[in-house]
Design a protein around this motif. Structure first.
Motif, PDB file in Angstrom:
ATOM      1  N   THR A   1       0.893  -1.307   0.055  1.00 46.87           N
ATOM      2  CA  THR A   1       0.120  -0.095   0.119  1.00 46.87           C
ATOM      3  C   THR A   1       0.836   1.111  -0.257  1.00 46.87           C
ATOM      4  O   THR A   1       0.403   2.341  -0.299  1.00 46.87           O
ATOM      5  N   PHE A   2       2.057   1.218   0.512  1.00 49.88           N
ATOM      6  CA  PHE A   2       3.115   2.378   0.499  1.00 49.88           C
ATOM      7  C   PHE A   2       3.676   2.406  -0.857  1.00 49.88           C
ATOM      8  O   PHE A   2       4.309   3.448  -1.207  1.00 49.88           O
ATOM      9  N   CYS A   3       3.433   1.554  -1.885  1.00 51.70           N
ATOM     10  CA  CYS A   3       3.924   1.665  -3.317  1.00 51.70           C
ATOM     11  C   CYS A   3       3.028   2.506  -4.254  1.00 51.70           C
ATOM     12  O   CYS A   3       2.052   1.865  -4.574  1.00 51.70           O
ATOM     13  N   PRO A   4       3.303   3.497  -4.816  1.00 54.79           N
ATOM     14  CA  PRO A   4       2.484   4.128  -5.641  1.00 54.79           C
ATOM     15  C   PRO A   4       2.396   3.302  -6.944  1.00 54.79           C
ATOM     16  O   PRO A   4       3.042   2.462  -7.320  1.00 54.79           O
ATOM     17  N   ALA A   5       1.218   3.835  -7.774  1.00 52.44           N
ATOM     18  CA  ALA A   5       1.229   3.093  -8.909  1.00 52.44           C
ATOM     19  C   ALA A   5       2.158   3.616 -10.133  1.00 52.44           C
ATOM     20  O   ALA A   5       2.547   4.836 -10.034  1.00 52.44           O
ATOM     21  N   ARG A   6       2.606   2.873 -10.951  1.00 53.75           N
ATOM     22  CA  ARG A   6       3.678   3.001 -11.969  1.00 53.75           C
ATOM     23  C   ARG A   6       3.070   3.445 -13.120  1.00 53.75           C
ATOM     24  O   ARG A   6       2.136   3.064 -13.776  1.00 53.75           O
TER      25      ARG A   6
END
Length: 90
Positions: A85-90
């Motif tokens: 959840t801490f990884c944004p969409a690329r």
């Protein structure tokens, strides 16, 4: 987990390391690969998610789906999904 299943999951994890190598420090790639080779697949997946989340590295929808599919397949708890959840969409 039978040998064929282990080999398939290990291959998927190695593939993810290759795909994500531009977002992972070399020392972490080496450590995760060692976990995979030692049959510590759950630990490898948790470490992968932890490293990605620590630096809020972006993930494509496909990468995220592949990781979450492994979580389901390996019947893991919510640690990895929470980390992602801490990884944004690329």
């Amino acid at each position: 987990m039978d040998r064929a299943c282990y080999e398939e999951i290990a291959g998927i994890l190695h593939g993810l390391l290759i795909r994500l190598d531009d977002r992972l420090p070399g020392k972490d790639i080496t450590l995760i690969a060692e976990f995979i080779d030692a049959n510590e697949l759950g630990l490898a997946l948790e470490q992968l998610a932890d490293v990605l989340s620590e630096d809020e590295k972006p993930l494509s929808p496909e990468e995220r789906a592949n990781i979450l599919a492994l979580v389901d397949r390996m019947q893991m708890d919510d640690r990895v999904p929470h980390a992602l959840t801490f990884c944004p969409a690329r």
